[in-house]
Design a protein around this motif. Structure first.
Motif, mmCIF file in Angstrom:
data_model
loop_
_atom_site.group_PDB
_atom_site.id
_atom_site.type_symbol
_atom_site.label_atom_id
_atom_site.label_comp_id
_atom_site.label_asym_id
_atom_site.label_seq_id
_atom_site.Cartn_x
_atom_site.Cartn_y
_atom_site.Cartn_z
ATOM 1 N N ALA A 1 0.830 -1.208 0.000
ATOM 2 C CA ALA A 1 0.000 0.000 0.000
ATOM 3 C C ALA A 1 0.862 1.255 0.000
ATOM 4 N N GLY A 2 2.095 1.142 0.503
ATOM 5 C CA GLY A 2 2.998 2.289 0.472
ATOM 6 C C GLY A 2 3.263 2.766 -0.940
ATOM 7 N N ARG A 3 3.310 1.808 -1.872
ATOM 8 C CA ARG A 3 3.503 2.168 -3.282
ATOM 9 C C ARG A 3 2.320 2.947 -3.808
ATOM 10 N N ARG A 4 1.138 2.605 -3.325
ATOM 11 C CA ARG A 4 -0.092 3.150 -3.884
ATOM 12 C C ARG A 4 -0.750 4.184 -2.972
ATOM 13 N N LYS A 5 0.006 4.751 -2.055
ATOM 14 C CA LYS A 5 -0.615 5.623 -1.066
ATOM 15 C C LYS A 5 -1.312 6.825 -1.701
ATOM 16 N N GLY A 6 -0.841 7.222 -2.902
ATOM 17 C CA GLY A 6 -1.483 8.337 -3.577
ATOM 18 C C GLY A 6 -2.938 8.064 -3.894
ATOM 19 N N TRP A 7 -3.260 6.790 -4.187
ATOM 20 C CA TRP A 7 -4.655 6.444 -4.453
ATOM 21 C C TRP A 7 -5.537 6.798 -3.261
ATOM 22 N N LEU A 8 -4.962 6.658 -2.058
ATOM 23 C CA LEU A 8 -5.753 6.739 -0.835
ATOM 24 C C LEU A 8 -5.772 8.127 -0.203
ATOM 25 N N ILE A 9 -4.680 8.882 -0.333
ATOM 26 C CA ILE A 9 -4.567 10.131 0.429
ATOM 27 C C ILE A 9 -4.763 11.380 -0.424
ATOM 28 N N GLU A 10 -4.787 11.229 -1.741
ATOM 29 C CA GLU A 10 -4.966 12.398 -2.597
ATOM 30 C C GLU A 10 -6.439 12.564 -2.968
ATOM 31 N N ASN A 11 -6.858 13.837 -3.123
ATOM 32 C CA ASN A 11 -8.215 14.174 -3.568
ATOM 33 C C ASN A 11 -9.290 13.595 -2.654
ATOM 34 N N LEU A 12 -9.030 13.629 -1.352
ATOM 35 C CA LEU A 12 -10.003 13.082 -0.398
ATOM 36 C C LEU A 12 -11.153 14.051 -0.134
ATOM 37 N N SER A 13 -12.294 13.498 0.180
ATOM 38 C CA SER A 13 -13.436 14.270 0.667
ATOM 39 C C SER A 13 -13.805 13.718 2.035
ATOM 40 N N LEU A 14 -14.644 14.437 2.755
ATOM 41 C CA LEU A 14 -15.047 13.979 4.085
ATOM 42 C C LEU A 14 -15.753 12.628 3.998
ATOM 43 N N LYS A 15 -16.624 12.452 2.987
ATOM 44 C CA LYS A 15 -17.356 11.186 2.853
ATOM 45 C C LYS A 15 -16.403 10.028 2.592
ATOM 46 N N LYS A 16 -15.368 10.277 1.771
ATOM 47 C CA LYS A 16 -14.425 9.204 1.471
ATOM 48 C C LYS A 16 -13.558 8.882 2.681
ATOM 49 N N ILE B 1 -14.786 9.899 -16.869
ATOM 50 C CA ILE B 1 -16.009 9.624 -16.101
ATOM 51 C C ILE B 1 -15.689 9.421 -14.620
ATOM 52 N N ALA B 2 -14.648 8.645 -14.340
ATOM 53 C CA ALA B 2 -14.275 8.387 -12.943
ATOM 54 C C ALA B 2 -13.737 9.643 -12.270
ATOM 55 N N GLN B 3 -12.922 10.394 -12.992
ATOM 56 C CA GLN B 3 -12.335 11.614 -12.426
ATOM 57 C C GLN B 3 -13.431 12.633 -12.103
ATOM 58 N N GLU B 4 -14.414 12.760 -12.991
ATOM 59 C CA GLU B 4 -15.516 13.688 -12.736
ATOM 60 C C GLU B 4 -16.390 13.224 -11.583
ATOM 61 N N ALA B 5 -16.343 11.931 -11.282
ATOM 62 C CA ALA B 5 -17.087 11.389 -10.134
ATOM 63 C C ALA B 5 -16.292 11.510 -8.837
ATOM 64 N N GLY B 6 -15.121 12.158 -8.914
ATOM 65 C CA GLY B 6 -14.317 12.386 -7.719
ATOM 66 C C GLY B 6 -13.436 11.224 -7.316
ATOM 67 N N LEU B 7 -13.223 10.273 -8.233
ATOM 68 C CA LEU B 7 -12.411 9.102 -7.929
ATOM 69 C C LEU B 7 -11.006 9.259 -8.484
ATOM 70 N N ASN B 8 -10.015 8.816 -7.730
ATOM 71 C CA ASN B 8 -8.680 8.671 -8.299
ATOM 72 C C ASN B 8 -8.717 7.518 -9.299
ATOM 73 N N VAL B 9 -7.966 7.655 -10.391
ATOM 74 C CA VAL B 9 -8.019 6.666 -11.469
ATOM 75 C C VAL B 9 -6.612 6.165 -11.765
ATOM 76 N N HIS B 10 -6.408 4.861 -11.651
ATOM 77 C CA HIS B 10 -5.086 4.269 -11.859
ATOM 78 C C HIS B 10 -5.123 3.237 -12.968
ATOM 79 N N ILE B 11 -4.057 3.213 -13.770
ATOM 80 C CA ILE B 11 -3.848 2.103 -14.701
ATOM 81 C C ILE B 11 -2.397 1.650 -14.596
ATOM 82 N N SER B 12 -2.161 0.396 -14.925
ATOM 83 C CA SER B 12 -0.807 -0.141 -15.062
ATOM 84 C C SER B 12 -0.703 -0.702 -16.464
#
Length: 400
Positions: A27-42, A143-154
């Motif tokens: 999860a340390g590798r992917r911490k950006g998915w979790l801590i960036e662009n947060l909202s109170l609900k998330k 679509i995902a970004q406009e829904a407030g979600l972080n979006v990752h691909i590998s």
């Protein structure tokens, strides 16, 4: 060599199962998915999920924090460690069934995003394929970004992309991009990335980073993943210097496997019994994440039963289908609750025989197995010990 731990480290090791420590490390590798662009609900959703994980809850009040959406299982390469590898006599690889039409539609995808928007934190748009094969990838990111979600691909990034295509990808709404670059020499690189073109990969990577800089963009954050083998280990330092010069945000490197995904499949190794119950569940996936295949089928993780997902018979341990039932109803279905009970208390399998039919039965995260004796890691053996190159230049496993 002697290892010494602080009291806090010793307590952590004692209380937290090894499998969970590995998950935390990853999860340390992917911490950006979790801590960036947060909202109170998330934040609240994530907090409730973590608490319920720690309490070994079976019915969740929170939504999955991360949702992996397998927009297409198709891939342009035949990497030796993957289900897309050339079979070379391996029955499990010969059973793989990939077809051009295996792509999630925009309408189907949007129906998932509409349900998890404002609740889940991130979507990861790949599983066993390369997301760049999907013609609607950019629109899916938007679509995902406009829904407030972080979006990752590998991606292996071995595509002949035009400058315009690179700009479209950067502007798509993608927030996190992982590019696999396993070496700097084409001959060595293609030993495992079969069919790949290193010059295309590096050209695409350079132009993504250049365009980001030129436009003053923060996203997508670019991570290079360098899988280590004996044949590319000596290039790692030079590669790290090159990636820094190009301007990537993060470099991750770890040892690869010389064995294939098909070998981590029930029936190909011995299950020696369930692991002892611990204070925390043996695996975090059933409490915090969900994987949705291109056809809507739901499975709990991306690390187990990989080679049974796209065979003619398919995986019979699916948890439901999001095109037939809502994400929430599947997330709290009896099947999902059963998995949470199993990973929380593995010994329950001894009294509930139905558990042996579940997705997680036999998983090395939950059960003691002899899989470690059969899995071949690149830090212990060289590629040439297991593979030879045939007259077409394709790696062939010496013994299946």
């Amino acid at each position: 060599m002697h290892w010494f731990f602080t009291p806090a480290q010793a307590l952590y090791i004692r209380l937290v199962p090894y499998s969970i420590r590995e998950t935390i490390r990853d999860a340390g590798r992917r911490k950006g998915w979790l801590i960036e662009n947060l909202s109170l609900k998330k934040v609240l959703n994530m907090g409730v999920g973590v608490i319920q994980f720690a309490l070994k809850s079976e019915r969740m009040l929170s939504w999955p924090v991360i949702v992996k959406i397998d927009i297409s299982p198709l891939c342009n390469l035949k990497c030796t460690f993957c289900v897309h590898a050339t079979p070379n006599g391996d029955p499990a690889l010969e059973e793989q069934g990939f077809r051009p039409g295996q792509k999630m539609t925009l309408e189907q995808y949007r129906s998932i995003i509409d349900q998890i928007a404002g609740r889940s934190t991130a979507v990861s748009l790949y599983y066993l394929g390369d997301p760049l094969v999907h013609p609607d990838l950019d629109e899916m990111c938007r679509i995902a970004q406009e829904a407030g979600l972080n979006v990752h691909i590998s991606t292996n990034f071995s595509f002949l992309l035009t400058d315009e295509r690179v700009r479209q990808l950067v502007n798509s709404g993608l927030t996190h991009l992982t590019v696999c670059v396993d070496g700097l020499d084409q001959q060595k690189y293609q030993l495992t990335r079969v069919g790949g073109r290193l010059d295309w990969v590096l050209s695409n990577l350079r132009r993504v980073c250049h365009y980001k800089r030129e436009q003053g963009r923060i996203y997508p954050k670019v991570e290079v993943q360098y899988i280590k083998f004996q044949h590319n280990l000596q290039e790692l330092e030079e590669a790290q210097r090159l990636f820094a010069e190009i301007g990537v945000d993060q470099v991750s490197h770890f040892w690869g496997k010389l064995s294939n995904m098909t070998e981590v499949e029930p029936g190909r190794y011995a299950i020696l019994g369930s692991k002892k119950n611990q204070r925390l569940p043996q695996c975090s996936w059933p409490h915090l994440a969900m994987l949705i295949k291109y056809n809507g089928d739901v499975i709990p993780c991306c690390q187990y039963r990989q080679s049974s997902q796209y065979t003619a018979t398919g995986d019979r341990t699916r948890l439901g289908n999001v095109f037939e039932t809502s994400v929430w109803d599947i997330w709290n279905s009896p099947q999902y609750q059963q998995l949470r009970r199993l990973v929380s208390n593995p010994k329950v399998v001894e009294s509930e025989s139905e558990m042996k039919k579940s997705f997680c039965y036999g998983c090395p995260m939950v059960f003691n197995t002899n899989l470690g004796e059969q899995t071949v890691y690149a830090n212990t053996q060289e590629f040439e010990e297991l593979y030879t190159i045939n007259e077409k230049g394709v790696p062939v496993r010496r013994h299946v």
